[in-house]
Design a protein around this motif. Structure first.
Motif, PDB file in Angstrom:
ATOM      1  N   MET A   1       0.519  -1.244  -0.049  1.00  0.00           N
ATOM      2  CA  MET A   1       0.086   0.044  -0.059  1.00  0.00           C
ATOM      3  C   MET A   1       1.049   1.297   0.072  1.00  0.00           C
ATOM      4  N   LYS A   2       0.695   2.283  -0.812  1.00  0.00           N
ATOM      5  CA  LYS A   2       1.377   3.206  -0.906  1.00  0.00           C
ATOM      6  C   LYS A   2       1.131   4.375   0.449  1.00  0.00           C
ATOM      7  N   PRO A   3       2.327   4.908   0.689  1.00  0.00           N
ATOM      8  CA  PRO A   3       1.910   5.958   1.867  1.00  0.00           C
ATOM      9  C   PRO A   3       1.101   7.077   1.174  1.00  0.00           C
ATOM     10  N   VAL A   4       0.420   7.812   1.898  1.00  0.00           N
ATOM     11  CA  VAL A   4      -0.325   9.113   1.514  1.00  0.00           C
ATOM     12  C   VAL A   4       0.358  10.403   2.229  1.00  0.00           C
ATOM     13  N   VAL A   5       0.582  11.236   1.266  1.00  0.00           N
ATOM     14  CA  VAL A   5       1.261  12.448   1.375  1.00  0.00           C
ATOM     15  C   VAL A   5       0.057  13.304   1.157  1.00  0.00           C
ATOM     16  N   ARG A   6      -0.410  14.115   2.149  1.00  0.00           N
ATOM     17  CA  ARG A   6      -1.203  15.356   2.114  1.00  0.00           C
ATOM     18  C   ARG A   6      -0.658  16.587   1.582  1.00  0.00           C
ATOM     19  N   LEU A   7      -1.225  17.190   0.654  1.00  0.00           N
ATOM     20  CA  LEU A   7      -0.650  18.678   0.391  1.00  0.00           C
ATOM     21  C   LEU A   7      -1.721  19.751   0.578  1.00  0.00           C
ATOM     22  N   LYS A   8      -1.278  20.800   0.916  1.00  0.00           N
ATOM     23  CA  LYS A   8      -1.972  22.001   0.979  1.00  0.00           C
ATOM     24  C   LYS A   8      -1.522  23.066  -0.479  1.00  0.00           C
ATOM     25  N   ARG A   9      -2.544  23.312  -1.346  1.00  0.00           N
ATOM     26  CA  ARG A   9      -2.237  24.252  -2.165  1.00  0.00           C
ATOM     27  C   ARG A   9      -2.379  25.777  -1.518  1.00  0.00           C
ATOM     28  N   LEU A  10      -1.235  26.522  -2.080  1.00  0.00           N
ATOM     29  CA  LEU A  10      -1.148  27.722  -1.437  1.00  0.00           C
ATOM     30  C   LEU A  10      -1.856  28.736  -2.793  1.00  0.00           C
ATOM     31  N   PRO A  11      -2.100  29.781  -2.297  1.00  0.00           N
ATOM     32  CA  PRO A  11      -2.887  30.685  -3.320  1.00  0.00           C
ATOM     33  C   PRO A  11      -2.006  30.966  -4.603  1.00  0.00           C
ATOM     34  N   HIS A  12      -0.749  31.037  -4.462  1.00  0.00           N
ATOM     35  CA  HIS A  12       0.146  31.390  -5.685  1.00  0.00           C
ATOM     36  C   HIS A  12       0.253  30.108  -6.679  1.00  0.00           C
ATOM     37  N   ALA A  13      -0.452  29.128  -6.170  1.00  0.00           N
ATOM     38  CA  ALA A  13      -0.380  27.825  -6.934  1.00  0.00           C
ATOM     39  C   ALA A  13      -1.617  27.132  -7.676  1.00  0.00           C
ATOM     40  N   GLY A  14      -2.566  28.231  -7.813  1.00  0.00           N
ATOM     41  CA  GLY A  14      -4.094  27.904  -7.990  1.00  0.00           C
ATOM     42  C   GLY A  14      -4.065  27.100  -9.188  1.00  0.00           C
ATOM     43  N   ASP A  15      -3.271  27.163 -10.400  1.00  0.00           N
ATOM     44  CA  ASP A  15      -3.419  26.762 -11.476  1.00  0.00           C
ATOM     45  C   ASP A  15      -2.384  25.529 -11.831  1.00  0.00           C
ATOM     46  N   LEU A  16      -1.547  25.264 -10.909  1.00  0.00           N
ATOM     47  CA  LEU A  16      -0.402  24.028 -11.004  1.00  0.00           C
ATOM     48  C   LEU A  16      -0.981  22.756 -10.652  1.00  0.00           C
ATOM     49  N   PRO A  17      -0.585  21.746 -11.349  1.00  0.00           N
ATOM     50  CA  PRO A  17      -1.175  20.333 -11.288  1.00  0.00           C
ATOM     51  C   PRO A  17      -0.238  20.176  -9.965  1.00  0.00           C
ATOM     52  N   LEU A  18      -0.842  19.029  -9.201  1.00  0.00           N
ATOM     53  CA  LEU A  18      -0.235  18.318  -8.246  1.00  0.00           C
ATOM     54  C   LEU A  18       1.295  17.701  -8.467  1.00  0.00           C
ATOM     55  N   PRO A  19       2.119  17.528  -7.516  1.00  0.00           N
ATOM     56  CA  PRO A  19       3.453  17.059  -7.935  1.00  0.00           C
ATOM     57  C   PRO A  19       2.941  15.460  -8.664  1.00  0.00           C
ATOM     58  N   SER A  20       3.776  15.243  -9.737  1.00  0.00           N
ATOM     59  CA  SER A  20       3.202  13.897 -10.469  1.00  0.00           C
ATOM     60  C   SER A  20       4.820  13.032 -11.005  1.00  0.00           C
ATOM     61  N   TYR A  21       4.293  11.912 -11.099  1.00  0.00           N
ATOM     62  CA  TYR A  21       5.471  11.264 -11.723  1.00  0.00           C
ATOM     63  C   TYR A  21       5.361  10.958 -13.410  1.00  0.00           C
ATOM     64  N   ALA A  22       6.471  11.511 -13.817  1.00  0.00           N
ATOM     65  CA  ALA A  22       6.589  11.635 -15.518  1.00  0.00           C
ATOM     66  C   ALA A  22       6.422  10.086 -16.046  1.00  0.00           C
ATOM     67  N   THR A  23       6.904   9.150 -15.423  1.00  0.00           N
ATOM     68  CA  THR A  23       6.700   7.923 -16.143  1.00  0.00           C
ATOM     69  C   THR A  23       6.208   6.885 -14.962  1.00  0.00           C
ATOM     70  N   GLY A  24       5.865   5.578 -15.556  1.00  0.00           N
ATOM     71  CA  GLY A  24       5.336   4.681 -14.299  1.00  0.00           C
ATOM     72  C   GLY A  24       6.742   4.343 -13.809  1.00  0.00           C
ATOM     73  N   GLY A  25       7.747   4.346 -14.157  1.00  0.00           N
ATOM     74  CA  GLY A  25       9.095   3.924 -13.320  1.00  0.00           C
ATOM     75  C   GLY A  25       9.748   4.988 -12.602  1.00  0.00           C
ATOM     76  N   ALA A  26       9.152   6.042 -12.487  1.00  0.00           N
ATOM     77  CA  ALA A  26      10.049   7.258 -12.013  1.00  0.00           C
ATOM     78  C   ALA A  26      10.037   7.253 -10.708  1.00  0.00           C
ATOM     79  N   ALA A  27      11.171   7.387  -9.807  1.00  0.00           N
ATOM     80  CA  ALA A  27      10.978   7.452  -8.484  1.00  0.00           C
ATOM     81  C   ALA A  27      10.795   8.861  -7.678  1.00  0.00           C
ATOM     82  N   GLY A  28      11.170  10.076  -8.770  1.00  0.00           N
ATOM     83  CA  GLY A  28      10.726  11.405  -8.148  1.00  0.00           C
ATOM     84  C   GLY A  28       9.562  12.068  -8.936  1.00  0.00           C
ATOM     85  N   ALA A  29       8.784  12.463  -8.165  1.00  0.00           N
ATOM     86  CA  ALA A  29       7.746  13.336  -8.859  1.00  0.00           C
ATOM     87  C   ALA A  29       8.265  14.594  -9.013  1.00  0.00           C
ATOM     88  N   ASP A  30       7.764  15.408 -10.153  1.00  0.00           N
ATOM     89  CA  ASP A  30       8.004  16.541 -10.690  1.00  0.00           C
ATOM     90  C   ASP A  30       7.357  17.725  -9.665  1.00  0.00           C
TER      91      ASP A  30
END
Length: 148
Positions: A1-30
């Motif tokens: 089971m994947k750990p869940v990381v909750r995040l709070k969007r701040l006002p200056h990030a209103g249009d940004l996507p949540l951090p995400s993995y570019a590929t299925g095998g990526a270790a880091g989220a952008d």
């Protein structure tokens, strides 16, 4: 089971996507820049670039802020304190401390991918003082003692 990381969007990030993995095998989220206006990092300079998000990292974990290899290779831009650590009890905005080791100014715009984040387990230690330490083949040999 994947750990869940909750995040709070701040006002200056209103249009940004949540951090995400570019590929299925990526270790880091952008992680992206959350900027009201473009910023330029001059050669030899550094800047804290806001992400627009605050994270609730699960206890027993950290988020490591790491460089993006393409920025490092193509532009000489990297994360200065690699890896930066976001502790499980920190609730402020996550920023990437970027340094420009290249020869040209580097422009960052709102939404640009600036770093990657990796969720990693943390093992806390107990520290005990000792009069002597166990012997090893290396001993006290430090920087460069094992060769080039």
């Amino acid at each position: 089971m994947k750990p869940v990381v909750r995040l709070k969007r701040l006002p200056h990030a209103g249009d940004l996507p949540l951090p995400s993995y570019a590929t299925g095998g990526a270790a880091g989220a952008d992680l992206r820049a959350a900027l009201a206006e473009p910023m330029v990092i001059e050669p030899g300079s550094r800047a804290a670039v806001p992400s627009g998000f605050a994270f609730e990292v699960p206890e027993g974990f950290e988020i490591q802020v790491r460089p993006r290899s393409g920025l490092a290779l193509k532009h000489g831009v990297t994360v200065l304190n690699t890896p930066g650590t976001v502790d499980s009890d920190y609730r402020g905005e996550v920023m990437a401390i970027l340094v420009n080791l290249g020869n040209e100014p580097f422009a960052i715009r709102h939404g640009d991918r600036i770093a990657q984040i990796v969720l990693a387990p943390v093992q806390l230690a107990s520290f005990t003082e000792a009069a002597e330490l166990g012997l090893t083949a290396r001993g006290t040999g430090g920087f460069g003692s094992t060769g080039v």
